[in-house]
Design a protein around this motif. Sequence first.
Motif, PDB file in Angstrom:
ATOM      1  N   TYR A   1     -31.239   7.166   4.727  1.00  0.00           N
ATOM      2  CA  TYR A   1     -30.631   8.480   4.498  1.00  0.00           C
ATOM      3  C   TYR A   1     -29.104   8.450   4.537  1.00  0.00           C
ATOM      4  O   TYR A   1     -28.467   9.469   4.378  1.00  0.00           O
ATOM      5  N   GLY A   2     -28.522   7.279   4.784  1.00  0.00           N
ATOM      6  CA  GLY A   2     -27.059   7.165   4.814  1.00  0.00           C
ATOM      7  C   GLY A   2     -26.457   7.572   6.146  1.00  0.00           C
ATOM      8  O   GLY A   2     -27.143   8.087   7.025  1.00  0.00           O
ATOM      9  N   GLU A   3     -25.181   7.317   6.281  1.00  0.00           N
ATOM     10  CA  GLU A   3     -24.452   7.683   7.497  1.00  0.00           C
ATOM     11  C   GLU A   3     -24.266   9.205   7.562  1.00  0.00           C
ATOM     12  O   GLU A   3     -24.181   9.861   6.530  1.00  0.00           O
ATOM     13  N   ARG A   4     -24.199   9.727   8.741  1.00  0.00           N
ATOM     14  CA  ARG A   4     -23.863  11.152   8.924  1.00  0.00           C
ATOM     15  C   ARG A   4     -22.785  11.243   9.996  1.00  0.00           C
ATOM     16  O   ARG A   4     -22.429  10.235  10.605  1.00  0.00           O
TER      17      ARG A   4
ATOM     18  N   GLY B   1     -37.782   7.987  11.360  1.00  0.00           N
ATOM     19  CA  GLY B   1     -37.222   6.644  11.130  1.00  0.00           C
ATOM     20  C   GLY B   1     -38.198   5.506  11.348  1.00  0.00           C
ATOM     21  O   GLY B   1     -37.822   4.339  11.238  1.00  0.00           O
ATOM     22  N   SER B   2     -39.459   5.832  11.652  1.00  0.00           N
ATOM     23  CA  SER B   2     -40.416   4.759  11.945  1.00  0.00           C
ATOM     24  C   SER B   2     -41.080   4.216  10.682  1.00  0.00           C
ATOM     25  O   SER B   2     -41.839   3.253  10.741  1.00  0.00           O
TER      26      SER B   2
ATOM     27  N   ARG C   1     -35.332   2.079  14.462  1.00  0.00           N
ATOM     28  CA  ARG C   1     -35.377   3.339  13.718  1.00  0.00           C
ATOM     29  C   ARG C   1     -33.978   3.774  13.293  1.00  0.00           C
ATOM     30  O   ARG C   1     -33.780   4.295  12.199  1.00  0.00           O
ATOM     31  N   ALA C   2     -33.021   3.542  14.170  1.00  0.00           N
ATOM     32  CA  ALA C   2     -31.638   3.916  13.850  1.00  0.00           C
ATOM     33  C   ALA C   2     -31.166   3.129  12.626  1.00  0.00           C
ATOM     34  O   ALA C   2     -30.586   3.701  11.692  1.00  0.00           O
ATOM     35  N   GLU C   3     -31.458   1.867  12.617  1.00  0.00           N
ATOM     36  CA  GLU C   3     -31.108   1.011  11.483  1.00  0.00           C
ATOM     37  C   GLU C   3     -31.736   1.566  10.205  1.00  0.00           C
ATOM     38  O   GLU C   3     -31.109   1.670   9.169  1.00  0.00           O
ATOM     39  N   ARG C   4     -32.994   1.909  10.326  1.00  0.00           N
ATOM     40  CA  ARG C   4     -33.735   2.368   9.166  1.00  0.00           C
ATOM     41  C   ARG C   4     -33.197   3.682   8.600  1.00  0.00           C
ATOM     42  O   ARG C   4     -33.093   3.840   7.386  1.00  0.00           O
ATOM     43  N   ILE C   5     -32.884   4.622   9.471  1.00  0.00           N
ATOM     44  CA  ILE C   5     -32.444   5.924   8.922  1.00  0.00           C
ATOM     45  C   ILE C   5     -31.073   5.810   8.266  1.00  0.00           C
ATOM     46  O   ILE C   5     -30.784   6.522   7.315  1.00  0.00           O
ATOM     47  N   VAL C   6     -30.234   4.919   8.762  1.00  0.00           N
ATOM     48  CA  VAL C   6     -28.927   4.750   8.116  1.00  0.00           C
ATOM     49  C   VAL C   6     -29.118   4.142   6.723  1.00  0.00           C
ATOM     50  O   VAL C   6     -28.516   4.578   5.745  1.00  0.00           O
ATOM     51  N   LYS C   7     -30.038   3.173   6.637  1.00  0.00           N
ATOM     52  CA  LYS C   7     -30.344   2.560   5.336  1.00  0.00           C
ATOM     53  C   LYS C   7     -30.956   3.599   4.386  1.00  0.00           C
ATOM     54  O   LYS C   7     -30.635   3.664   3.221  1.00  0.00           O
TER      55      LYS C   7
ATOM     56  N   GLN D   1     -28.609   7.351  16.761  1.00  0.00           N
ATOM     57  CA  GLN D   1     -29.458   7.564  17.940  1.00  0.00           C
ATOM     58  C   GLN D   1     -29.586   9.056  18.246  1.00  0.00           C
ATOM     59  O   GLN D   1     -30.640   9.534  18.639  1.00  0.00           O
ATOM     60  N   LYS D   2     -28.508   9.764  18.054  1.00  0.00           N
ATOM     61  CA  LYS D   2     -28.524  11.199  18.318  1.00  0.00           C
ATOM     62  C   LYS D   2     -29.368  11.929  17.269  1.00  0.00           C
ATOM     63  O   LYS D   2     -30.109  12.866  17.586  1.00  0.00           O
ATOM     64  N   ARG D   3     -29.270  11.482  16.044  1.00  0.00           N
ATOM     65  CA  ARG D   3     -30.083  12.088  14.983  1.00  0.00           C
ATOM     66  C   ARG D   3     -31.572  11.894  15.251  1.00  0.00           C
ATOM     67  O   ARG D   3     -32.381  12.796  15.054  1.00  0.00           O
ATOM     68  N   LEU D   4     -31.932  10.704  15.701  1.00  0.00           N
ATOM     69  CA  LEU D   4     -33.332  10.417  16.026  1.00  0.00           C
ATOM     70  C   LEU D   4     -33.834  11.352  17.104  1.00  0.00           C
ATOM     71  O   LEU D   4     -34.883  11.974  16.993  1.00  0.00           O
ATOM     72  N   GLN D   5     -33.052  11.392  18.155  1.00  0.00           N
ATOM     73  CA  GLN D   5     -33.434  12.204  19.310  1.00  0.00           C
ATOM     74  C   GLN D   5     -33.633  13.650  18.921  1.00  0.00           C
ATOM     75  O   GLN D   5     -34.611  14.288  19.291  1.00  0.00           O
TER      76      GLN D   5
END
Lengths: 194, 194
Positions: free
Chosen positions: A136-139, A13-14, A128-134, A144-148
């Motif tokens: 790759y979409g919601e899951r 997500g970086s 990063r959380a913001e970025r991954i939702v933008k 935060q858990k996905r990042l970790q």
Amino acid sequence: MSNRIITISRQFGSGGRTIGKELAARLGIPCYDQELIGKIAKESGFAESYVEERGEQALRGGFMASVFGDRDFYGHSNQDDLWNAQQKVILKLAQESSCVIVGRCADYILRGKADCLNVFIHADSNKRAERIVKQYGERDAAPQKRLQEKDKRRAAYYEFYTDNKWGAMENYHIALDSGALGIEKCVEILKDLY
Amino acid sequence: MSNRIITISRQFGSGGRTIGKELAARLGIPCYDQELIGKIAKESGFAESYVEERGEQALRGGFMASVFGDRDFYGHSNQDDLWNAQQKVILKLAQESSCVIVGRCADYILRGKADCLNVFIHADSNKRAERIVKQYGERDAAPQKRLQEKDKRRAAYYEFYTDNKWGAMENYHIALDSGALGIEKCVEILKDLY
């Protein structure tokens, strides 16, 4: 070897991949990221989905089983075959031309074997959380858990095969906070440095 | 506050101080390093030698004793007074003008209180060992041991007062390997970034 390679390791997500692509485009050299998967699949004989799932990160829920449990009479596993194929492909690419390689332990694989600039891209977890939702979409799992989970799996893989610590700054020539500096600035710094 | 502060944290022998001085000179802003010691001594009433020995690094052989054992009836120690004076001085300098501050947990002290670019300078231990012998001369202890001890003391101090991990890249906007990139290149990158 006169090729110069930029390896980019990154927190999930970086924006490390985006930085790699953009940097390579501006430098006029190839960037290998998803393209690697096809090449490694061909080299190893494994399916692309298998390479994607296992070539950079510890297997969800069973990495240690996959590296230790799976071993044949001679003590080696599919996971090791994949690692060997990956090394071969990455070394070959580095010999072919200057390029950017994103992820897949390229910094370690090429150490002492190519002229590398090793980069690590990180960012604050909120950004990063913001970025991954933008991206790759919601899951089901919270961002935060996905990042970790993703970073934990990447770290476990890296540390198993390289004996180095993933994300420890001594392994990289430059580490950049893409959240604070911005993607564009990171590309510029790396372009100037190259 | 419109001042912009560059904080430089560094491994011992990495040339972080040299980079800070040179960077500040080129940007035309002050660099605080040894100058801080006099200011903190004045603010706290402690001798300069006391500030130098205790203001940035855990006390040799007895840091935990110095922070815990030394405490008076109200639970505070000289070490804490020094920390408070140091915070005050650093905050005041950041309010006065844009500047470079080397070491002394300035990145943590100014977090959220000033517009900072937080930098970490590191280098391969062989390069650092070479540098400290050139810079500070030979000592009884081997250079590698001196590096290890100094960084361990800096890390212990930082981690005690900040609850953060010293040298963990998420605390810095940019981390540079001065051994691989060279002092001059590091100065350039930071100057452009600023």
